[in-house]
Enzyme design. Structure first.
Site, PDB file in Angstrom:
ATOM      1  N   LYS A 220     -22.786 -52.433  17.776  1.00 17.87           N
ATOM      2  CA  LYS A 220     -22.574 -53.371  16.664  1.00 17.87           C
ATOM      3  C   LYS A 220     -23.893 -53.573  15.918  1.00 17.87           C
ATOM      4  O   LYS A 220     -24.957 -53.617  16.532  1.00 17.87           O
ATOM      5  CB  LYS A 220     -22.079 -54.692  17.244  1.00 17.87           C
ATOM      6  CG  LYS A 220     -21.603 -55.718  16.223  1.00 17.87           C
ATOM      7  CD  LYS A 220     -21.062 -56.950  16.957  1.00 17.87           C
ATOM      8  CE  LYS A 220     -20.581 -58.032  16.007  1.00 17.87           C
ATOM      9  NZ  LYS A 220     -20.056 -59.215  16.718  1.00 17.87           N
TER      10      LYS A 220
ATOM     11  N   SER B   8     -15.595 -60.761  15.322  1.00 17.65           N
ATOM     12  CA  SER B   8     -16.380 -60.078  14.319  1.00 17.65           C
ATOM     13  C   SER B   8     -16.792 -58.664  14.714  1.00 17.65           C
ATOM     14  O   SER B   8     -17.303 -57.921  13.882  1.00 17.65           O
ATOM     15  CB  SER B   8     -17.637 -60.888  14.040  1.00 17.65           C
ATOM     16  OG  SER B   8     -18.443 -60.958  15.208  1.00 17.65           O
TER      17      SER B   8
ATOM     18  N   SER C 155     -15.560 -62.909  19.612  1.00 22.72           N
ATOM     19  CA  SER C 155     -15.808 -61.785  18.704  1.00 22.72           C
ATOM     20  C   SER C 155     -15.659 -60.404  19.326  1.00 22.72           C
ATOM     21  O   SER C 155     -15.572 -59.420  18.598  1.00 22.72           O
ATOM     22  CB  SER C 155     -17.218 -61.897  18.115  1.00 22.72           C
ATOM     23  OG  SER C 155     -17.220 -62.847  17.095  1.00 22.72           O
TER      24      SER C 155
END
Lengths: 187, 566
Positions: free
Chosen positions: B76, B171, B195
């Site tokens: 990420k 996310s 997330s």
């Protein structure tokens, strides 16, 4: 709050008071529970608790809300705490601005949502900072383990001279609300 | 070959069925052809190939570094990677190249993993749809699956076919989409309020949020320091265990009997420390990611001993808790059905399934909202334009430069959270909101201690209110509303620091994945994953049938660029 911020907060209060005394837009003075005509239903006030110490320089909600008005009783209450002065103070502390009415509304929503916490009885409960509170915080040896990376660290800075980061002139506070480029101006 | 699990591909590499370079090239080709998903922000093609070559040499010498050697992974874009841009999907950090690797990234590289690139997210990981980043929304690979296309009704003729695509969740949506679309075998996400688990549920992959303190956060750009944990996204539970570092054998029965003994000893909730110590001594993990990091003082110092994830055959000794408060308004009937079916599954297999109560769950999301914004307000103060990141041209004064930089660099969502966080931290509000929320947090954490103290081993809950919704629907509500709805079932685990995992369970009527959440005791990842693995085996979640990749790219993806190690 750092001493500097506390000082700024005081200055802000004085300035805000001066502005209020000067007049300008129509302002409603509200003193605690002795509310003005738009007082909210009593049960809402009760839920929010009696301990609410709020600055008493509130301005009418619509003055800063722009077009998208909300007429819920909670919003009426929020007028007490989310004043132009508070908004101005927040912009100075956070160093970001609200941009538009929506930004202010976003804060109001956030505060309104957080009000629900008041329903919880937390008497005698200690605040929880970290779930690892029952363990010792690890401290490593006070030894230098890495370094000599000045050049690499400076790579990400846009403005620098030799081995220094360059900042514009310091010790100049942000301009006052009226001189600042902010949506709150004129409210 | 790319559809294999991490362990299968690792075995294939060992047997020489495929070389790391071939594998890397095939993954990179798939990354390119699935560009329309917008899963990656940066593809580090050059360095990935270099890493693969080195791995290949190790295999040729017969000295691979371990199970992860040569395995393509993605990270990420809020983990620092030396030499590869780290943007957090924000204008504030566009062009930022970290001088160091996050500990978790370094650990993966040290074990020979091949880093394909950095995945897309909501700006600074604030969101639940992966729709609020400056690089555009992530598309859920299931939008292009045969399963979804067969079952979804075309919206109308006037609308282009493209508008039907559903969100990936967030996310860590980019990481979840990358694993789900077979472009990599594992990905790192971060989990502050759900997330990792939320996008895992929407993309039909396994998403593990480990116990707070088990994995280093050093180099993870912080959102909420007291809740952030690196998350692991993989295709199956076993793979998550491999990445977490559960590797050699240990007798599961032993730890199970310890739980039984503990639960019978009627320890009540005022002895969490004993429970804590008892468990952390009785079970240790080590290896890939878990373990103490001198650079992160919040990682626990216990010496973790590795053990293997056993195959559970008998669940009759298990006690599964069903928290009734997770039956929230808005929970779709479909999810509810899957949830109760899962509970029945355990019951029928002989496990004890008990309804339990976590009475403060209702306030958890409000509490999370206050603590999150407050810590965000503090964390985001580092972005001032002086040392790194975006800097405004304003040069009147330092303060005005800060203000202009932050105005230009942050999205409305980020600014909103900073401002409300500052509001809750104001001197006159501090007790009423911030300290109050911290008190409520203790009540929430205590709820879990009580439930686990009563003999429950694992909690089984839903993870999302419904399956993934189309992007056009999702953006009708603002970020705060969405996050409130979407984090509602996940953030409590973060508040209490507990490990939790999403296991893909079934397909919805629309042919989209539905996942369920297992929440375990602190530092009991092994037990949690063992149960998750058993459950995974029972439900046989179908593999995504990705239709042949067509030209879906409509210009959204021009920002993708390559990067190289300096």
């Amino acid at each position: 709050m750092t001493p500097r911020n506390r000082f700024r907060w005081r200055v802000m209060r004085v300035l805000a008071l001066c502005r209020w005394l000067r007049g300008g837009t129509v302002r409603a003075l509200r003193l605690g529970a002795a509310a003005a005509s738009s007082a909210p239903p009593s049960q809402v006030r009760q839920r929010l608790g009696p301990c609410r110490a709020v600055p008493c320089r509130a301005v009418p909600c619509h003055a800063i809300r722009g077009g998208n008005g909300l007429s819920s009783p909670v919003c009426a209450l929020l007028q007490d705490s989310v004043t132009v002065e508070v908004l101005d103070h927040l912009e100075r502390l956070a160093l970001v601005d609200f941009r538009d009415a929506e930004g202010v509304e976003r804060l109001r929503e956030a505060v309104r949502f957080a009000e629900r916490l008041r329903e919880v009885n937390t008497e005698g409960i200690e605040p929880l900072d970290s779930v690892l509170e029952d363990r010792c915080l690890y401290l490593r040896e006070d030894d230098v383990t890495e370094g000599n990376c000045t050049a690499e660290l400076l790579k990400n800075a846009r403005e620098k001279v030799e081995e220094y980061f360059v900042a514009p002139p310091g010790n100049i506070p942000l301009p006052e609300l009226e001189e600042r480029d902010t949506f709150l101006k004129g409210s | 070959m790319l559809r294999a699990s991490l362990r299968q591909i690792s075995a294939a590499l060992k047997e020489g069925q495929i070389t790391p370079t071939e594998l890397c090239q095939r993954c990179l080709a798939l990354v390119r052809s699935t560009q329309f998903l917008n899963a990656y922000i940066t593809v580090a093609e050059e360095t990935a190939l270099k890493q693969a070559e080195e791995s290949e040499k190790r295999y040729q010498r017969g000295q691979p570094l371990g199970e992860l050697d040569g395995i393509p992974i993605a990270v990420k874009d809020n983990f620092n990677t030396a030499g590869i841009e780290t943007t957090c999907a924000s204008n504030m950090l566009k062009g930022y190249i970290s001088p160091y690797n996050a500990t978790v990234v370094q650990k993966l590289l040290d074990q020979g993993a091949v880093l394909l690139g950095k995945t897309n997210l909501d700006e600074f990981a604030m969101g639940s749809g992966s729709t609020d980043g400056v690089f555009g929304p992530v598309r859920n690979p299931w939008s292009y699956s045969r399963q979804y296309k067969e079952k979804s009704i075309p919206r109308s003729d006037s609308e282009p076919e493209n508008s039907n695509w559903v969100i990936a969740g967030g996310s860590s949506g980019g990481s979840a989409a990358a694993v789900s679309a077979f472009t990599c075998f594992a990905a790192l996400g971060s989990d502050t309020g759900g997330s990792t688990r939320n996008p895992a549920a929407h993309c039909g992959v396994v998403g593990l949020k480990p116990t707070y303190g088990l994995i280093s956060r050093h180099g993870l750009i912080p959102l909420v320091n007291s809740m952030d944990v690196p998350g692991i996204l993989t295709r199956c539970v076993d793979d998550a265990a491999v990445v977490l570092g559960i590797t050699t054998t240990y007798i599961f029965v032993c730890s199970m009997s310890l739980f039984r003994r503990l639960s019978q000893s009627k320890l009540n909730s005022i002895y969490p420390i004993y429970i804590f110590l008892f468990f952390s001594v009785s079970c240790h993990v080590s290896g890939s990611l878990a373990g103490h990091d001198p650079k992160d003082s919040t990682t626990v110092q216990d010496i973790f001993q590795p053990f293997a994830l056993p195959t559970l055959t008998d669940v009759s000794k298990l006690s599964i808790g069903i928290p009734k408060e997770y039956h929230v308004p808005g929970l779709s009937s479909e999810i509810l059905a899957v949830w109760s079916k899962a509970a029945d599954l355990f019951k029928n297999a002989g496990a004890k399934v008990v309804e339990v109560s976590l009475p403060h769950t209702h306030y958890s999301i409000v509490c999370y909202h206050v603590l999150c914004t407050a810590e965000v307000a503090s964390n985001m103060a580092r972005f001032d334009g002086l040392e790194y990141g975006h800097r405004s041209d304003m040069s009147k004064s330092t303060e005005s430069m800060y203000a202009a930089t932050r105005r230009e660099g942050f999205s409305d969502v980020v600014r909103g959270r900073i401002l409300s966080g500052n509001y809750f931290l104001l001197k006159q509000n501090y007790e009423d909101y911030f300290v109050k929320a911290q008190k409520v947090r203790r009540l929430i954490a205590n709820d879990f201690v009580k439930v686990f103290g009563s003999g429950i081993d694992i909690l089984l809950t839903p993870i999302t209110l419904s399956d993934a919704i189309p992007y056009v629907e999702f953006i009708k509500e603002d970020n705060r509303t969405r996050s409130t709805q979407d984090d509602i079932l996940t953030q409590a685990a973060n508040m209490a620091g507990l490990p939790a995992v999403n296991v893909p369970t079934a397909l919805s009527e629309r042919g989209l994945p539905i996942g369920l959440q297992f929440i375990g005791r602190s530092f009991q990842e092994k037990q949690l994953l063992t149960v998750a693995k058993w459950f995974e085996k029972q439900v046989q979640f179908p593999m995504i049938q990705l239709e042949e990749v067509k030209k879906h790219d409509d210009g959204v993806l021009q920002h993708q660029k390559s990067a190289s190690f300096s």
